[in-house]
Motif scaffolding. Structure first.
Motif, PDB file in Angstrom:
ATOM      1  N   UNK A 189       0.797  -0.787   0.579  1.00 50.96           N
ATOM      2  CA  UNK A 189      -0.488  -0.286   0.197  1.00 50.96           C
ATOM      3  C   UNK A 189       1.001   1.660   0.414  1.00 50.96           C
ATOM      4  N   UNK A 190       0.254   2.169  -0.141  1.00 54.75           N
ATOM      5  CA  UNK A 190       1.014   4.009  -0.273  1.00 54.75           C
ATOM      6  C   UNK A 190       0.272   4.380   0.191  1.00 54.75           C
ATOM      7  N   UNK A 191       0.992   5.481   0.679  1.00 60.08           N
ATOM      8  CA  UNK A 191       0.064   6.826   1.596  1.00 60.08           C
ATOM      9  C   UNK A 191       0.943   7.651   1.452  1.00 60.08           C
ATOM     10  N   UNK A 192       0.153   9.093   0.286  1.00 58.83           N
ATOM     11  CA  UNK A 192       1.449  10.955   0.101  1.00 58.83           C
ATOM     12  C   UNK A 192       0.311  11.416   0.951  1.00 58.83           C
TER      13      UNK A 192
ATOM     14  N   UNK B 172       5.925  10.501   0.052  1.00 59.17           N
ATOM     15  CA  UNK B 172       4.922   8.879  -0.021  1.00 59.17           C
ATOM     16  C   UNK B 172       5.587   7.722   0.576  1.00 59.17           C
ATOM     17  N   UNK B 173       5.082   7.356   1.306  1.00 59.57           N
ATOM     18  CA  UNK B 173       5.800   5.924   2.290  1.00 59.57           C
ATOM     19  C   UNK B 173       4.855   4.399   1.416  1.00 59.57           C
ATOM     20  N   UNK B 174       5.874   4.054   0.706  1.00 57.65           N
ATOM     21  CA  UNK B 174       5.371   1.916  -0.211  1.00 57.65           C
ATOM     22  C   UNK B 174       5.292   1.816   0.787  1.00 57.65           C
ATOM     23  N   UNK B 175       4.300   0.606   1.588  1.00 59.65           N
ATOM     24  CA  UNK B 175       5.455  -0.456   2.452  1.00 59.65           C
ATOM     25  C   UNK B 175       4.326  -1.617   2.005  1.00 59.65           C
ATOM     26  N   UNK B 176       5.086  -2.323   2.202  1.00 58.98           N
ATOM     27  CA  UNK B 176       5.343  -3.408   1.625  1.00 58.98           C
ATOM     28  C   UNK B 176       5.606  -4.986   3.860  1.00 58.98           C
ATOM     29  N   UNK B 177       4.213  -5.325   3.471  1.00 56.77           N
ATOM     30  CA  UNK B 177       4.256  -6.600   4.744  1.00 56.77           C
ATOM     31  C   UNK B 177       3.241  -7.792   4.139  1.00 56.77           C
TER      32      UNK B 177
ATOM     33  N   UNK C 220       0.216  -3.019   6.002  1.00 58.35           N
ATOM     34  CA  UNK C 220       0.732  -1.919   5.214  1.00 58.35           C
ATOM     35  C   UNK C 220      -0.419  -0.460   5.371  1.00 58.35           C
ATOM     36  N   UNK C 221      -1.141  -0.707   5.426  1.00 52.37           N
ATOM     37  CA  UNK C 221      -2.105   0.103   5.028  1.00 52.37           C
ATOM     38  C   UNK C 221      -2.205   1.285   6.121  1.00 52.37           C
ATOM     39  N   UNK C 222      -1.951   0.623   7.143  1.00 51.49           N
ATOM     40  CA  UNK C 222      -1.798   1.207   8.712  1.00 51.49           C
ATOM     41  C   UNK C 222      -1.066   2.635   9.030  1.00 51.49           C
ATOM     42  N   UNK C 223       0.374   1.254   8.545  1.00 47.00           N
ATOM     43  CA  UNK C 223       1.602   2.219   9.219  1.00 47.00           C
ATOM     44  C   UNK C 223       2.155   3.583   7.722  1.00 47.00           C
ATOM     45  N   UNK C 224       1.799   2.518   6.703  1.00 43.81           N
ATOM     46  CA  UNK C 224       1.552   3.991   5.118  1.00 43.81           C
ATOM     47  C   UNK C 224       1.541   5.193   5.954  1.00 43.81           C
TER      48      UNK C 224
ATOM     49  N   UNK D 210       9.015  -7.147  10.371  1.00 40.48           N
ATOM     50  CA  UNK D 210       8.064  -7.883   8.888  1.00 40.48           C
ATOM     51  C   UNK D 210       7.752  -6.080   8.200  1.00 40.48           C
ATOM     52  N   UNK D 211       8.083  -5.027   8.337  1.00 41.20           N
ATOM     53  CA  UNK D 211       7.510  -3.928   7.613  1.00 41.20           C
ATOM     54  C   UNK D 211       8.795  -3.511   6.412  1.00 41.20           C
ATOM     55  N   UNK D 212       8.668  -3.380   5.087  1.00 44.81           N
ATOM     56  CA  UNK D 212       9.464  -2.991   4.849  1.00 44.81           C
ATOM     57  C   UNK D 212       9.040  -1.349   3.512  1.00 44.81           C
ATOM     58  N   UNK D 213       9.471  -0.909   3.481  1.00 42.59           N
ATOM     59  CA  UNK D 213       9.139   0.175   2.898  1.00 42.59           C
ATOM     60  C   UNK D 213      10.489   0.822   1.867  1.00 42.59           C
TER      61      UNK D 213
END
Length: 332
Positions: free
Chosen positions: A233-236, A267-272, A278-282, A302-305
């Protein structure tokens, strides 16, 4: 949409033939796209739309009779269904882990800044913000068995920051129940993936946009990652904002101060392991700023970004965790 899907293949390979099936439609104010590989079309668009309608009845602020709207209108709370319980439980955990930077009760502030269901006519005054803050804070929210309760009647929930990630996970579960093990589910740019494309046997490829160096509102394709399983997911802050003089007010609101976050992250793209996480932490990473976000990521394996940020001179730059960099380098 900050994450784009690239490339699809067609029919089968070895054993039971796997064929590609694609389902598309509209939901939650955006579009969805599902591609899965199976011997037959065991999941239909009608199946998907029924599941989406069930989620909207629970979590949508845009459905007048939804459970979340009933909760917001109630003075004390209500009995929650499984969808509302799961998403609120996740929101409360992330609230604790991020020291309150992610807060699902921020809805009145979001509305005051004009990012709610209707555009505010003016920028909120400091006095108005202070008044709203008295009814914001997940410390005033709790789950007691099946009951979702609040200690302040004016407390409102807004789960839009994670509802789409959760929805993607629910749709992935729908596929899993039909023993589908190769799929990509996308809703509004939030993604859940498992397995490979057939007949090529390639891993799914996911493209990540980044803002152009000279224009923050002109995103271009930047990176392509390959993923065997998980959520992306991505948040920007460069698509949803209001301009007040020289100040750009983004839609991500600091629940502690009541004002939009102001830091260098774009922006932050997170892989979980799943899209809800992923959506919560982005969103939380966006509020932290670059230095804090990198420290937080080192503490959460457990999070990659992949983080895009603005330098003091106005140019953009990016950085990524080692695990995310490995996903960019994986061969098909």
């Amino acid at each position: 949409m900050l994450a784009l899907i690239l490339g699809w293949s067609s029919p089968s390979l070895g054993g039971a033939p796997l064929c590609p099936y694609q389902l598309r439609g509209y939901a939650q104010g955006t579009t969805y796209s599902i591609t899965y590989y199976a011997p037959d079309s065991v999941v239909t668009k009608a199946d998907v739309d029924r599941q989406l309608a069930e989620i909207d009845h629970s979590l949508s602020l845009y459905e007048p009779g939804s459970l979340i709207n009933q909760f917001n209108a109630s003075p004390k709370g209500l009995v929650a269904d499984p969808h509302l319980k799961r998403v609120v439980a996740k929101a409360l955990r992330v609230y604790q882990e991020t020291d309150g930077l992610f807060d699902a009760t921020v809805e009145p502030l979001v509305a005051a800044w004009g990012f709610g269901m209707s555009r505010a006519a003016t920028t909120p005054t400091p006095a108005a913000i202070q008044a709203i803050l008295t009814s914001v804070g997940s410390d005033k929210l709790g789950l007691r068995g099946d009951s979702l309760v609040k200690t302040v009647p004016a407390l409102h929930l807004d789960l839009n920051g994670i509802a789409q990630g959760y929805t993607v996970d629910v749709l992935a579960t729908l596929l899993e129940r039909k023993r589908i093990r190769n799929y990509l589910v996308e809703l509004g740019g939030e993604i859940r993936v498992r397995g490979r494309k057939w007949p090529s046997g390639e891993l799914m490829r996911i493209g990540i946009e980044r803002p152009d160096t000279n224009a923050l509102n002109a995103p271009v394709m930047q990176q392509v990652l390959r993923l065997a399983a998980g959520g992306v997911t991505t948040s920007g802050n460069y698509r949803q904002f209001h301009q007040t003089g020289t100040r750009r007010n983004a839609h991500l609101i600091n629940p502690k101060t009541g004002y939009p976050f102001q830091n260098e992250l774009i922006s932050a793209t997170v892989v979980a392991p799943d899209a809800l996480t992923a959506d919560a932490y982005d969103n939380a990473l966006m509020g932290m700023g670059l230095a804090h976000a990198l420290v937080f990521l080192r503490q959460h394996a457990d999070l990659q970004a992949y983080l895009i940020y603005q330098r003091p001179d106005g140019t953009t730059a990016e950085t990524a965790t080692p695990g995310f960099q490995q996903l960019l380098q994986i061969q098909p």
